[in-house]
Motif scaffolding. Structure first.
Motif, PDB file in Angstrom:
ATOM      1  N   MET A   1       9.492  35.070 -20.900  1.00 33.68           N
ATOM      2  CA  MET A   1       9.139  33.682 -21.108  1.00 33.68           C
ATOM      3  C   MET A   1      10.079  32.791 -20.313  1.00 33.68           C
ATOM      4  SD  MET A   1      10.655  32.683 -24.923  1.00 33.68           S
ATOM      5  CE  MET A   1      10.467  30.918 -24.765  1.00 33.68           C
ATOM      6  N   PHE A   2       9.654  31.585 -20.089  1.00 29.97           N
ATOM      7  CA  PHE A   2      10.482  30.557 -19.466  1.00 29.97           C
ATOM      8  C   PHE A   2      10.250  29.268 -20.236  1.00 29.97           C
ATOM      9  CE2 PHE A   2      10.657  26.775 -16.774  1.00 29.97           C
ATOM     10  CZ  PHE A   2      11.974  26.834 -16.334  1.00 29.97           C
ATOM     11  N   TYR A   3      11.334  28.530 -20.476  1.00 32.91           N
ATOM     12  CA  TYR A   3      11.152  27.210 -21.075  1.00 32.91           C
ATOM     13  C   TYR A   3      12.220  26.260 -20.567  1.00 32.91           C
ATOM     14  CZ  TYR A   3      15.057  28.007 -24.371  1.00 32.91           C
ATOM     15  OH  TYR A   3      16.287  28.225 -24.932  1.00 32.91           O
ATOM     16  N   ARG A   4      11.893  24.989 -20.584  1.00 33.53           N
ATOM     17  CA  ARG A   4      12.868  23.944 -20.279  1.00 33.53           C
ATOM     18  C   ARG A   4      13.419  23.436 -21.610  1.00 33.53           C
ATOM     19  NH1 ARG A   4      12.075  22.485 -14.944  1.00 33.53           N
ATOM     20  NH2 ARG A   4      10.037  23.086 -14.085  1.00 33.53           N
ATOM     21  N   GLY A  10       9.788  26.947 -28.731  1.00 29.11           N
ATOM     22  CA  GLY A  10       8.657  27.457 -29.508  1.00 29.11           C
ATOM     23  C   GLY A  10       8.948  28.705 -30.312  1.00 29.11           C
ATOM     24  N   LEU A  11      10.213  29.099 -30.413  1.00 29.21           N
ATOM     25  CA  LEU A  11      10.602  30.289 -31.165  1.00 29.21           C
ATOM     26  C   LEU A  11      11.126  29.873 -32.545  1.00 29.21           C
ATOM     27  CD1 LEU A  11      12.468  32.163 -28.285  1.00 29.21           C
ATOM     28  CD2 LEU A  11      10.147  32.600 -29.121  1.00 29.21           C
ATOM     29  N   PRO A  12      11.209  30.822 -33.488  1.00 32.71           N
ATOM     30  CA  PRO A  12      11.687  30.456 -34.832  1.00 32.71           C
ATOM     31  C   PRO A  12      13.107  29.888 -34.841  1.00 32.71           C
ATOM     32  CG  PRO A  12      10.656  32.621 -34.871  1.00 32.71           C
ATOM     33  CD  PRO A  12      10.761  32.216 -33.428  1.00 32.71           C
ATOM     34  N   HIS A  13      13.966  30.357 -33.903  1.00 28.35           N
ATOM     35  CA  HIS A  13      15.342  29.883 -33.828  1.00 28.35           C
ATOM     36  C   HIS A  13      15.729  29.738 -32.360  1.00 28.35           C
ATOM     37  CE1 HIS A  13      15.926  30.563 -38.115  1.00 28.35           C
ATOM     38  NE2 HIS A  13      15.347  31.733 -37.955  1.00 28.35           N
ATOM     39  N   ASN A  14      16.660  28.859 -32.091  1.00 28.76           N
ATOM     40  CA  ASN A  14      17.111  28.599 -30.732  1.00 28.76           C
ATOM     41  C   ASN A  14      17.754  29.861 -30.130  1.00 28.76           C
ATOM     42  OD1 ASN A  14      18.221  27.631 -28.359  1.00 28.76           O
ATOM     43  ND2 ASN A  14      19.077  25.794 -29.288  1.00 28.76           N
ATOM     44  N   PRO A  15      17.238  30.370 -28.992  1.00 34.03           N
ATOM     45  CA  PRO A  15      17.791  31.596 -28.408  1.00 34.03           C
ATOM     46  C   PRO A  15      19.048  31.375 -27.568  1.00 34.03           C
ATOM     47  CG  PRO A  15      15.967  30.849 -27.073  1.00 34.03           C
ATOM     48  CD  PRO A  15      16.045  29.905 -28.257  1.00 34.03           C
TER      49      PRO A  15
END
Length: 201
Positions: A1-4, A10-15
């Motif tokens: 995945m990629f995110y800004r 969009g995940l349950p907790h901040n990675p």
């Protein structure tokens, strides 16, 4: 995945914290100008220079009674002194107890059942039984983007090493066992180690 980051993950907790790991924990002890003492763990912590030895830790967030930051940074800003205590595995639960959001003046040392000892080169307490502790004088506080993001830099002016973790003039990793922070609510101690020589050319 990629995110800004500004768009969210969009995940349950901040990675983010899980990616930047393991991180050493700076268990920061301070004394305020009013004489109150504070002890709190910070996992945005590291050494940054050899000569003179220097360390940093970052504080994020603020308390209503600490003028835009937390008690540790407020005390350091007022007095210019702090101590970085190493969290040994045997003190894991005491470190966790000291992270409770206590009101200013309430003792994290008392809550966690920890003994104190005086520092030698700066005016603040240290955790008496910590495997190692670094006495520090403030060199600068840097404001980072975002709300209440501050980085504290200090020069190490005194170093305590508990005698039982030294073997043949070296710190014995098996006896030392510092705790590291992973992501989420996860912690680790390093039990598997190996040596790796640097290339000479």
């Amino acid at each position: 995945m990629f995110y800004r980051p500004e768009d969210g993950h969009g995940l349950p907790h901040n990675p983010f914290n899980a990616i930047v790991s393991p991180r050493p924990i700076g268990w920061i002890s301070t004394r305020g100008a009013d004489g109150t003492v504070n002890l709190a763990p910070y996992s945005f912590f590291n050494a940054v220079a050899y000569v003179p030895p220097q360390v940093m830790f970052a504080s994020t967030g603020a308390k209503p009674d600490a003028d835009g930051t937390k008690d540790s940074v407020a005390n350091i800003r007022d007095t210019g002194a702090f101590c970085v205590n190493v969290v040994g595995h045997a003190m894991l639960h005491q470190m966790n107890e000291s992270s409770a959001p206590l009101a200013r003046g309430e003792s994290e040392f008392g809550r966690a059942g920890l003994g104190t000892a005086d520092c030698e080169t700066v005016d603040c307490p240290r955790v008496a039984d910590a495997p190692a502790a670094l006495e520090c004088r403030l060199t600068q506080i840097v404001t980072l983007p975002g709300e209440a993001n501050l980085v504290v830099f200090g020069e190490v002016t005194g170093i305590h090493i508990r005698d039982d973790i030294l073997r043949d003039g070296l710190i014995d990793p098996a006896a030392y066992e510092p705790v590291a922070r992973l992501g989420y609510m996860d912690y680790a101690t390093i039990r598997e180690r190996f040596a790796l020589a640097r290339p000479r050319t």
